[in-house]
Design a protein around this motif. Structure first.
Motif, PDB file in Angstrom:
ATOM      1  N   ILE A   1      36.139  33.680   7.447  1.00 35.53           N
ATOM      2  CA  ILE A   1      36.384  33.922   6.033  1.00 35.53           C
ATOM      3  C   ILE A   1      35.266  34.842   5.559  1.00 35.53           C
ATOM      4  N   ARG A   2      35.627  35.896   4.846  1.00 37.14           N
ATOM      5  CA  ARG A   2      34.622  36.850   4.380  1.00 37.14           C
ATOM      6  C   ARG A   2      34.697  36.989   2.866  1.00 37.14           C
ATOM      7  N   ILE A   3      33.520  37.116   2.256  1.00 36.66           N
ATOM      8  CA  ILE A   3      33.416  37.369   0.818  1.00 36.66           C
ATOM      9  C   ILE A   3      32.859  38.775   0.639  1.00 36.66           C
ATOM     10  N   TRP A   4      33.546  39.562  -0.196  1.00 35.82           N
ATOM     11  CA  TRP A   4      33.211  40.970  -0.407  1.00 35.82           C
ATOM     12  C   TRP A   4      32.792  41.194  -1.851  1.00 35.82           C
ATOM     13  N   SER A   5      31.904  42.142  -2.036  1.00 39.84           N
ATOM     14  CA  SER A   5      31.488  42.561  -3.372  1.00 39.84           C
ATOM     15  C   SER A   5      32.315  43.769  -3.792  1.00 39.84           C
ATOM     16  N   THR A   6      32.930  43.707  -4.964  1.00 42.50           N
ATOM     17  CA  THR A   6      33.713  44.838  -5.464  1.00 42.50           C
ATOM     18  C   THR A   6      32.843  45.879  -6.156  1.00 42.50           C
ATOM     19  N   THR A   7      31.608  45.565  -6.433  1.00 43.89           N
ATOM     20  CA  THR A   7      30.703  46.536  -7.053  1.00 43.89           C
ATOM     21  C   THR A   7      29.929  47.329  -6.004  1.00 43.89           C
TER      22      THR A   7
ATOM     23  N   ARG B   1      46.418  40.448  -3.831  1.00 47.42           N
ATOM     24  CA  ARG B   1      45.962  39.627  -4.946  1.00 47.42           C
ATOM     25  C   ARG B   1      45.485  40.529  -6.088  1.00 47.42           C
ATOM     26  N   PHE B   2      45.956  40.204  -7.311  1.00 45.58           N
ATOM     27  CA  PHE B   2      45.491  40.889  -8.509  1.00 45.58           C
ATOM     28  C   PHE B   2      44.099  40.376  -8.878  1.00 45.58           C
ATOM     29  N   SER B   3      43.250  41.261  -9.374  1.00 40.13           N
ATOM     30  CA  SER B   3      41.939  40.840  -9.855  1.00 40.13           C
ATOM     31  C   SER B   3      42.099  40.131 -11.195  1.00 40.13           C
ATOM     32  N   PRO B   4      41.163  39.261 -11.568  1.00 39.54           N
ATOM     33  CA  PRO B   4      41.275  38.565 -12.865  1.00 39.54           C
ATOM     34  C   PRO B   4      41.290  39.506 -14.061  1.00 39.54           C
ATOM     35  N   CYS B   5      40.633  40.658 -13.941  1.00 44.84           N
ATOM     36  CA  CYS B   5      40.612  41.600 -15.062  1.00 44.84           C
ATOM     37  C   CYS B   5      41.881  42.433 -15.138  1.00 44.84           C
ATOM     38  N   GLY B   6      42.661  42.489 -14.056  1.00 42.02           N
ATOM     39  CA  GLY B   6      43.903  43.238 -14.037  1.00 42.02           C
ATOM     40  C   GLY B   6      43.750  44.731 -13.889  1.00 42.02           C
ATOM     41  N   LYS B   7      42.535  45.217 -13.635  1.00 43.63           N
ATOM     42  CA  LYS B   7      42.294  46.656 -13.531  1.00 43.63           C
ATOM     43  C   LYS B   7      42.345  47.158 -12.097  1.00 43.63           C
ATOM     44  N   PHE B   8      42.393  46.261 -11.143  1.00 47.35           N
ATOM     45  CA  PHE B   8      42.530  46.636  -9.740  1.00 47.35           C
ATOM     46  C   PHE B   8      43.092  45.447  -8.978  1.00 47.35           C
ATOM     47  N   PHE B   9      43.518  45.692  -7.752  1.00 49.26           N
ATOM     48  CA  PHE B   9      43.989  44.612  -6.889  1.00 49.26           C
ATOM     49  C   PHE B   9      43.622  44.944  -5.451  1.00 49.26           C
ATOM     50  N   VAL B  10      43.746  43.952  -4.576  1.00 49.47           N
ATOM     51  CA  VAL B  10      43.304  44.068  -3.189  1.00 49.47           C
ATOM     52  C   VAL B  10      44.466  43.702  -2.279  1.00 49.47           C
ATOM     53  N   THR B  11      44.609  44.449  -1.186  1.00 48.83           N
ATOM     54  CA  THR B  11      45.645  44.164  -0.199  1.00 48.83           C
ATOM     55  C   THR B  11      45.023  44.117   1.193  1.00 48.83           C
ATOM     56  N   GLY B  12      45.646  43.358   2.087  1.00 46.33           N
ATOM     57  CA  GLY B  12      45.197  43.243   3.477  1.00 46.33           C
ATOM     58  C   GLY B  12      46.361  43.410   4.424  1.00 46.33           C
ATOM     59  N   SER B  13      46.115  43.991   5.586  1.00 45.86           N
ATOM     60  CA  SER B  13      47.192  44.332   6.517  1.00 45.86           C
ATOM     61  C   SER B  13      46.983  43.681   7.875  1.00 45.86           C
TER      62      SER B  13
ATOM     63  N   ASP C   1      38.381  34.217 -13.271  1.00 47.38           N
ATOM     64  CA  ASP C   1      37.696  35.041 -14.281  1.00 47.38           C
ATOM     65  C   ASP C   1      36.419  35.688 -13.752  1.00 47.38           C
ATOM     66  N   TYR C   2      36.416  36.046 -12.477  1.00 51.77           N
ATOM     67  CA  TYR C   2      35.214  36.668 -11.898  1.00 51.77           C
ATOM     68  C   TYR C   2      35.652  37.738 -10.893  1.00 51.77           C
ATOM     69  N   PRO C   3      35.867  38.976 -11.355  1.00 49.69           N
ATOM     70  CA  PRO C   3      36.381  40.019 -10.457  1.00 49.69           C
ATOM     71  C   PRO C   3      35.319  40.699  -9.598  1.00 49.69           C
ATOM     72  N   GLN C   4      34.066  40.280  -9.689  1.00 46.07           N
ATOM     73  CA  GLN C   4      33.005  40.953  -8.937  1.00 46.07           C
ATOM     74  C   GLN C   4      33.071  40.702  -7.432  1.00 46.07           C
ATOM     75  N   VAL C   5      33.713  39.623  -7.021  1.00 43.74           N
ATOM     76  CA  VAL C   5      33.821  39.309  -5.597  1.00 43.74           C
ATOM     77  C   VAL C   5      35.235  38.837  -5.293  1.00 43.74           C
ATOM     78  N   PHE C   6      35.617  38.922  -4.026  1.00 49.47           N
ATOM     79  CA  PHE C   6      36.873  38.332  -3.558  1.00 49.47           C
ATOM     80  C   PHE C   6      36.673  37.876  -2.119  1.00 49.47           C
ATOM     81  N   ALA C   7      37.536  36.991  -1.664  1.00 43.65           N
ATOM     82  CA  ALA C   7      37.443  36.428  -0.317  1.00 43.65           C
ATOM     83  C   ALA C   7      38.705  36.754   0.461  1.00 43.65           C
ATOM     84  N   THR C   8      38.547  36.937   1.769  1.00 39.19           N
ATOM     85  CA  THR C   8      39.678  37.206   2.661  1.00 39.19           C
ATOM     86  C   THR C   8      39.643  36.216   3.815  1.00 39.19           C
TER      87      THR C   8
END
Length: 716
Positions: free
Chosen positions: A388-394, A626-638, A375-382
């Motif tokens: 391991i990196r943590i990114w800010s979506t804002t 991975r889908f974001s908790p809010c469902g308004k965006f998602f993140v992919t890695g290659s 329930d926290y879409p402001q950050v995600f980890a890869t």
């Protein structure tokens, strides 16, 4: 059938792209309009608009791009690629205004080492790799190759780089291992003249080249750590009757250290001089293989009888250092430079103050896993190689980096309270870190014999399930000061690709490369059902209600399975060409995303099992999503280390609950009891705070002689 459905899909638009291929020497280039930044990204050319930060791609290469150049006028782009052993490699000429391919040729064997445009956009010169070693002169006006010749003598090494003259449209330089040659193109006779530079007994492997604006002086960086200053006796004027003469070495220079005595005061650059840029006023900007960046100028000193062929002629004015070897130096404005490194990072360098700022970064290897906090879409980890990196979506920036050198993080997961990041590594260790500072909380060494490949944790954070390369699924009890082994589930015969808890924390599904997915009863530590398929499973996820499982693998199919009895409910083709590597559902279960080896990303309707949208922004096989908790965006890695944030079309956002459906209870405020000191939590990251800088943390060494304890009181 699948391709027809894809043609009707809407196109997904990326909201942000974290990607840069720093392995290409000189790959980071600024267009002459000073508004677009161009760099290779896998098998595509990425074009970034610096004003609005939007990105587009030029597609046409079939393998990794190895070189890139922009014409002086900015009308054309040239690029070359690597091919499979024994096959020809493409060289492509692009039209900048139309953003499309003009023509291509495949005359080089296995690799195109370098490309360059001569001045006045007359010729495109391409240089073959070590197995080819030829020069191809392509006439842009005639759109055909006109000359092919060996680039180096048989007695010298491989050619490595090209550099055109500023004023002459038919002269360029080829440099490499133990040779430096000046070539002149004779278009009418379709022949070439060559002059070898007179370097005496000095033999070097040349890397970065730079010519002065008047085409008189050449500065050539070497892998030996010094710079050769060469006078080019070349006549660029057409009406001049003097013939071109051999280039002459003026000196072999390195940095002067005033603290050391004469004879020992010459310091070469570690791991070679990779890039050289002429700043002006007799100053050079030097990028070295160890990440050192120096602004130097020549000393007004005459050295006689010096005991080394390399003279301490450069005076260091300013010095800084970046992470990784410098592969590109590009001038962005009068006082700002862009520095690219082989760690896939781009820095901005302000020349007056010599301050460095991280401009763009991404992983340098495959992104194996992506995860959001609950329930926290402001950050995600890869998770990727060594970090391991943590990114800010804002802010669209990296805010934390946790380093574990020489090992890869195969899987990561946040605890539900956001107080820790649990990670599985290929050295067989499960590590837990704090999400703000990256401090190590605990580590379970020897968790799996052949390395950990998957990990998940229960909602209360007390039960951890891990999968290993040897095919075992292990259950752990997590306590504040103790992490003990509860049980080992041995049914699989291949490496575990993923593990996932159901909604009630009573079951776990494990996907394996042996063609089975097994549903486990975690309370009794027994097998409930086995799902068989003629594939190597890559991923298996529970539906949010826990009644179904969705899985995918190497057979390119997405399958729906009933949890009640383990039967196959539905099967659809997920990709027409490549393996499906990962799946992710949104929190309501209405939609899910799939990623595959054909570099595509798809948004699906779960009930109808049809693709709704497709995205084509990646330049390498897409491995994680991975889908974001809010469902308004998602993140992919290659596989090339790129991370892309995709916007979900508004019509596919989760339906919000109406106000009348939410029961609110009004009560008087109660006095809270004095609480204990707060534990570090991901919500304290403040991703919106502009002043927050990137935090890097190195994991301390782990005692690998430790044997995990066995908990005999599990479930009591």
């Amino acid at each position: 059938m699948c391709e027809d459905i894809e043609a009707d899909c809407k196109r997904l638009e990326p909201a942000a792209i974290f990607g840069f291929d720093g392995q290409v020497s000189g790959g980071l280039q600024l267009h002459p309009d000073h508004k677009h930044l161009i760099f290779p990204l896998g098998n595509k050319l990425a074009v970034t608009n610096l004003t609005n930060n939007k990105q587009k791609f030029l597609c046409g290469h079939t393998n990794t791009i190895s070189c890139l150049d922009i014409s002086k006028s900015g009308k054309y782009l040239g690029s070359g690629q690597v091919s499979q052993r024994g096959f020809q490699a493409y060289t492509i000429l692009w039209d900048w205004c139309k953003n499309e391919e003009i023509t291509r040729h495949e005359l080089h064997k296995e690799r195109v080492q370098a490309v360059c445009f001569t001045s006045q956009d007359q010729f495109l010169v391409s240089l073959g790799g070590e197995d080819d070693g030829t020069l191809i002169i392509y006439d842009i006006e005639m759109k055909t190759p006109i000359i092919r010749t060996p680039a180096a003598k048989r007695t010298s090494g491989s050619p490595l780089t090209l550099l055109p003259f500023h004023r002459s449209s038919s002269i360029f330089i080829v440099a490499g291992d133990r040779h430096l040659r000046v070539w002149t193109i004779e278009r009418e006779s379709r022949k070439m003249q060559v002059l070898d530079a007179s370097l005496g007994k000095i033999q070097r492997r040349f890397t970065g080249l730079r010519i002065s604006e008047d085409d008189h002086i050449l500065y050539a960086g070497t892998m030996s750590g010094d710079i050769l200053k060469v006078r080019l006796n070349i006549t660029c004027e057409k009406d001049c009757e003097r013939d071109n003469q051999q280039a002459i070495l003026l000196g072999c220079y390195a940095r002067h250290n005033p603290r050391k005595p004469k004879g020992k005061d010459c310091e070469k650059y570690v791991n070679g001089v990779r890039e050289v840029y002429i700043v002006g006023n007799g100053q050079l900007l030097i990028g070295a293989g160890d990440g050192s960046i120096e602004l130097v100028e020549e000393r007004n000193v005459v050295l006689k009888d010096y005991n080394s062929p390399t003279w301490p002629q450069f005076k260091s004015i300013k010095h800084t250092k970046v992470n990784g070897a410098v592969t590109s130096i590009t001038k962005l404005s009068n006082s700002i430079f862009l520095i690219g490194t082989d760690n896939n990072e781009v820095y901005t360098l302000a020349l007056p103050s010599f301050d460095l700022k991280l401009h763009k970064t991404c992983h340098k290897a495959t992104v194996y896993d992506i995860v959001f906090p609950k329930d926290y879409p402001q950050v995600f980890a890869t998770a990727s190689y060594e970090c391991i990196r943590i990114w800010s979506t804002t802010r669209l920036k990296e805010i934390l980096r946790i380093m574990v050198y020489n090992f890869s993080a195969a899987s990561i997961v946040f605890t539900n309270d956001g107080s820790s990041i649990i990670s599985a590594w290929n050295d067989g260790v499960i590590r837990a870190f704090t999400p703000i500072t990256g401090r190590l909380i605990f580590a379970i060494p020897n968790a799996h014999n052949k390395g950990c490949s998957a990990v998940t944790i229960s909602s209360n954070g007390k039960v951890l399930v891990s999968g290993g390369m040897e095919g075992q699924v292990r259950v752990w009890k997590i306590e504040p000061h103790r992490q003990s082994l509860v049980g080992v589930l041995k049914e699989h015969s291949g490496n575990i690709a993923s593990v996932d808890f159901n909604k009630f924390d009573t079951e776990v599904v494990s996907a394996c490369s042996d063609g089975t997915c097994i549903i486990w009863d975690i309370n009794r530590l027994t097998r409930k059902h086995v799902l068989y398929a003629n594939t190597q499973f890559k991923c298996a996820r529970y539906y949010p209600t826990g009644v179904q499982i969705i899985a995918a693998g190497t057979d390119r199919r997405i399958s729906y399975w009933e949890v009640y009895d383990g039967t196959l409910a539905r099967e659809v083709i997920g990709s027409p060409k490549g393996f499906i590597n990962s799946l992710s559902l949104n929190q309501t279960g209405e939609y899910f995303i799939s990623v595959s080896n054909d570099q595509t990303v798809k948004l699906w309707d779960y009930q109808q099992a049809v693709p709704l949208c497709c995205g084509y922004g990646h330049a390498a096989p897409v491995v994680s999503c991975r889908f974001s908790p809010c469902g308004k965006f998602f993140v992919t890695g290659s596989a090339d280390g790129a991370v892309i944030i995709w916007d979900v079309p508004k019509e596919y956002w989760p339906k919000e609950k109406k106000a009348e459906d939410v029961i609110s209870v009004k009560s008087e405020p109660t006095k809270r009891k004095p609480s204990k000191p707060k534990i570090e939590n991901i919500e304290q990251a403040e991703p919106d705070k502009e002043s927050r800088d990137l935090v890097c943390c190195e994991c301390p060494p782990i005692n690998m002689k430790y044997v995990p304890q066995i908990n005999m009181a599990y479930g009591c």
